[in-house]
Write a protein that holds these residues in place. Structure first.
Motif, mmCIF file in Angstrom:
data_model
loop_
_atom_site.group_PDB
_atom_site.id
_atom_site.type_symbol
_atom_site.label_atom_id
_atom_site.label_comp_id
_atom_site.label_asym_id
_atom_site.label_seq_id
_atom_site.Cartn_x
_atom_site.Cartn_y
_atom_site.Cartn_z
ATOM 1 N N ALA A 1 4.367 4.957 8.318
ATOM 2 C CA ALA A 1 2.968 4.499 8.325
ATOM 3 C C ALA A 1 2.881 3.042 8.765
ATOM 4 C CB ALA A 1 2.363 4.675 6.945
ATOM 5 N N ALA B 1 -6.563 3.317 6.843
ATOM 6 C CA ALA B 1 -5.961 4.549 7.376
ATOM 7 C C ALA B 1 -4.553 4.735 6.817
ATOM 8 C CB ALA B 1 -5.920 4.488 8.898
ATOM 9 N N MET B 2 -3.820 3.652 6.741
ATOM 10 C CA MET B 2 -2.460 3.735 6.188
ATOM 11 C C MET B 2 -2.506 4.115 4.704
ATOM 12 S SD MET B 2 0.409 0.765 6.122
ATOM 13 C CE MET B 2 1.816 0.900 5.037
ATOM 14 N N SER C 1 -7.268 5.227 12.119
ATOM 15 C CA SER C 1 -7.310 3.761 12.242
ATOM 16 C C SER C 1 -8.342 3.322 13.290
ATOM 17 C CB SER C 1 -5.934 3.216 12.586
ATOM 18 O OG SER C 1 -5.607 3.499 13.927
ATOM 19 N N VAL D 1 -3.182 7.823 4.379
ATOM 20 C CA VAL D 1 -2.006 8.658 4.650
ATOM 21 C C VAL D 1 -1.024 8.603 3.469
ATOM 22 C CG1 VAL D 1 0.023 8.878 6.154
ATOM 23 C CG2 VAL D 1 -2.227 8.632 7.148
ATOM 24 N N GLN E 1 -2.991 9.183 11.215
ATOM 25 C CA GLN E 1 -3.225 7.782 10.840
ATOM 26 C C GLN E 1 -3.773 6.981 12.021
ATOM 27 O OE1 GLN E 1 0.257 5.716 9.359
ATOM 28 N NE2 GLN E 1 -0.743 3.757 9.641
#
Lengths: 282, 277
Positions: free
Chosen positions: A96, A213-214, A205, A217, A201
């Motif tokens: 990630a 987004a990270m 993002s 995930v 991701q």
């Protein structure tokens, strides 16, 4: 037509160089972390050997099994503390982190110029997907390299896991017949899963910004460790959730099928959303 | 300094990001409440009405998000503490420097005052964003389940002999939970300031947001790998319930102090070197 193809290959080269290779510094902390994990594993094997449970030193495959085996299905009603395997979780964090913010940053800088002048939006998005694949490969190869170094020090580089080390140190029965099975279950499956998640991701993002987004995930990965289900694809990267290694585990064929369908969906969705995206307004 | 601080607090409260993070945290903690405390409310009637059962009813100490270790929501909430803290306000200094807002501030007041106000506002914002959802969960759990003094013989408590402040937990549990909330507030505030300090060193928003999480997870990874190292992991000592090994006050104080001194010294140094005009 010829010009456009050339444009895509140029775009792809740019993505691979900027999005994957030039971010090599991000590998360093994770390589150090995995060296710590491998050192601990070698120490545990030495202890077991001293106690007479294990016959020899671990081979490369043992290190990889130990690091990426995941965890058995968790039962929330047991009220036992939920502890996802940390080496597996750090691997997901690694991917990630490496995927990071490249696509988002590129969309607002050089990528925007590319898009405005020549490259198709679909090509731009495809380039980012290939870049995610390269990111994932770099992450896994660097972890494999750490394992290779540790096993090479002992002079035992092999892709066939040792049964007694698997049972006493990694806590699982390793029933791999040959090294090609090993490469499939511990090389291909985690890599494919990570690629699908990395693309997810990257797509998220572009709309939510890279850090949320990270985080999304990572939460998804933790949910995968918590619930054994085909719907949570993080399960597919854990061999301890595979029917070959655990009773009631997930079927490999279905897992591969779901991942390929998901990858196709992300590609289509990404291309569709990109076509509707107004770069100049954003 | 007061004017700057008031301005920063106003910016914080009017920021959409701040409210979004509080909202996301509250969603997680309220979800956890429905899974544990709310689901356990019927046990009170069962334990009290059955003539054959002499169990202690479930208490909120072992069912609120900080007191249990078997839900995913609790794990995720404590894993994402650096994210709640940093995303809320730490990025603003980086943004201010990028947009030229800081130079506007320096023409209107002292640089030292601006940076001090920023430090305090970020610290408070990080603490609030991490603790407020926990307080919501705590309040709901307290409304649902009784506050009977924890009994170690039930075997359901997640604090064992030898853990940090365990005597306080079995004698004055409310104080124990309050002390942990204060600890979480302080630590989250420091993480937020750490993120802001990273922003003075690197020029990438993503890295500023993620480096505190990486540090937090690496400490956790080392804690989970080596025996006895778990006490140095914030992931272990921040939640009131103890997940792995024993937590100690010494280790907690050491890690928190190191974070405070390193962050503050580096922040003061970099802020004093910052010349935008």
């Amino acid at each position: 037509m010829k010009y456009k193809n050339k444009g895509f290959s140029k775009q792809l080269r740019h993505d691979l160089a900027c999005g994957a290779l030039r971010q090599w510094k991000r590998v360093i902390p994770f390589v150090v972390m995995y060296a710590v994990f491998c050192y601990f594993f070698a120490l545990s094997c030495s202890n077991e050997k001293w106690m007479g449970n294990v016959s020899g030193q671990p081979v490369m495959a043992d290190y990889i099994v130990y690091l990426l085996r995941g965890m058995r299905a968790y039962d929330p009603f047991s009220k036992q503390p939920f502890k996802p395997p940390i080496s597996w979780l750090v691997m997901q964090l690694f991917v990630a982190f490496y995927t990071g913010s490249y696509a988002y940053d590129d969309m607002g800088s050089l990528g925007q110029q590319y898009l405005l002048r020549s490259v198709k939006k679909t090509h731009w998005f495809l380039g980012k997907c290939f870049c995610c694949l390269a990111d994932v490969m770099i992450c896994y190869l660097s972890v494999w390299a750490v394992c290779l170094v540790f096993s090479a020090v002992e002079g035992r580089v092999a892709l066939q896991p040792t049964e007694d080390i698997g049972r006493f140190v990694s806590g699982m029965t390793v029933t791999l017949r040959n090294s090609s099975e090993f490469v499939f279950y511990l090389g291909f499956m985690p890599l494919l899963t990570s690629w699908v998640l990395s693309m997810t991701q990257m797509l998220l993002s572009l709309y939510l910004r890279p850090a949320p987004a990270m985080a999304f995930v990572l939460v998804y990965e933790v949910a995968s460790a918590y619930v054994t289900s085909y719907g949570l694809i993080g399960n597919y990267s854990m061999i301890l959730r595979n029917e070959k290694f655990a009773f009631g585990g997930l079927n490999t064929g279905i897992c591969v099928g779901v991942e390929l369908v998901l990858a196709a969906c992300i590609l289509l969705l990404g291309c569709f959303l990109q076509k509707r995206f107004d770069y100049l307004e954003k | 300094m007061k004017a700057f601080f008031r301005l920063e607090m106003r910016r914080m409260v009017s920021s959409m990001r701040f409210w979004l993070i509080i909202f996301a945290g509250c969603v997680l903690t309220i979800w956890q409440y429905f899974l544990t405390s709310f689901a356990a409310r019927n046990n009170i009637y069962f334990t009290q009405s059955s003539p054959f059962v002499t169990l202690q009813p479930n208490t909120w100490y072992e069912n609120w998000i900080g007191g249990e270790l078997h839900t995913m929501q609790g794990y995720v909430y404590f894993m994402l503490i650096p994210v709640w803290s940093v995303l809320s306000y730490s990025l603003t200094l980086f943004e201010d420097r990028s947009t030229g807002y800081t130079s506007q501030m320096f023409t209107r007041g002292k640089k030292k005052d601006y940076y001090t106000a920023k430090y305090l506002a970020t610290f408070l914002c990080g603490g609030i964003c991490s603790v407020f959802p926990l307080v919501v969960n705590l309040y709901l759990s307290m409304c649902t389940l009784p506050s009977i003094l924890p009994d170690s013989s039930t075997g359901t408590q997640m604090v064992n002999g030898g853990d940090m402040w365990f005597r306080l937990f079995y004698t004055h549990p409310n104080l124990y939970e309050l002390a942990h909330l204060v600890l979480i507030f302080v630590f989250s505030g420091l993480i937020a300031v750490f993120g802001m300090t990273v922003g003075l060193l690197v020029y990438n928003r993503f890295l500023i947001a993620v480096i505190p999480l990486l540090l937090y997870m690496f400490l956790h990874a080392i804690g989970m790998t080596f025996e006895g190292a778990a006490r140095f992991s914030p992931f272990e000592f921040l939640p009131p319930a103890v997940r792995a090994g024993h937590t100690t006050f010494g280790a907690t104080a050491l890690v928190t102090s190191i974070l405070f001194f390193v962050t503050t010294v580096v922040y003061v140094f970099l802020a004093s070197k910052d010349e935008v005009i």
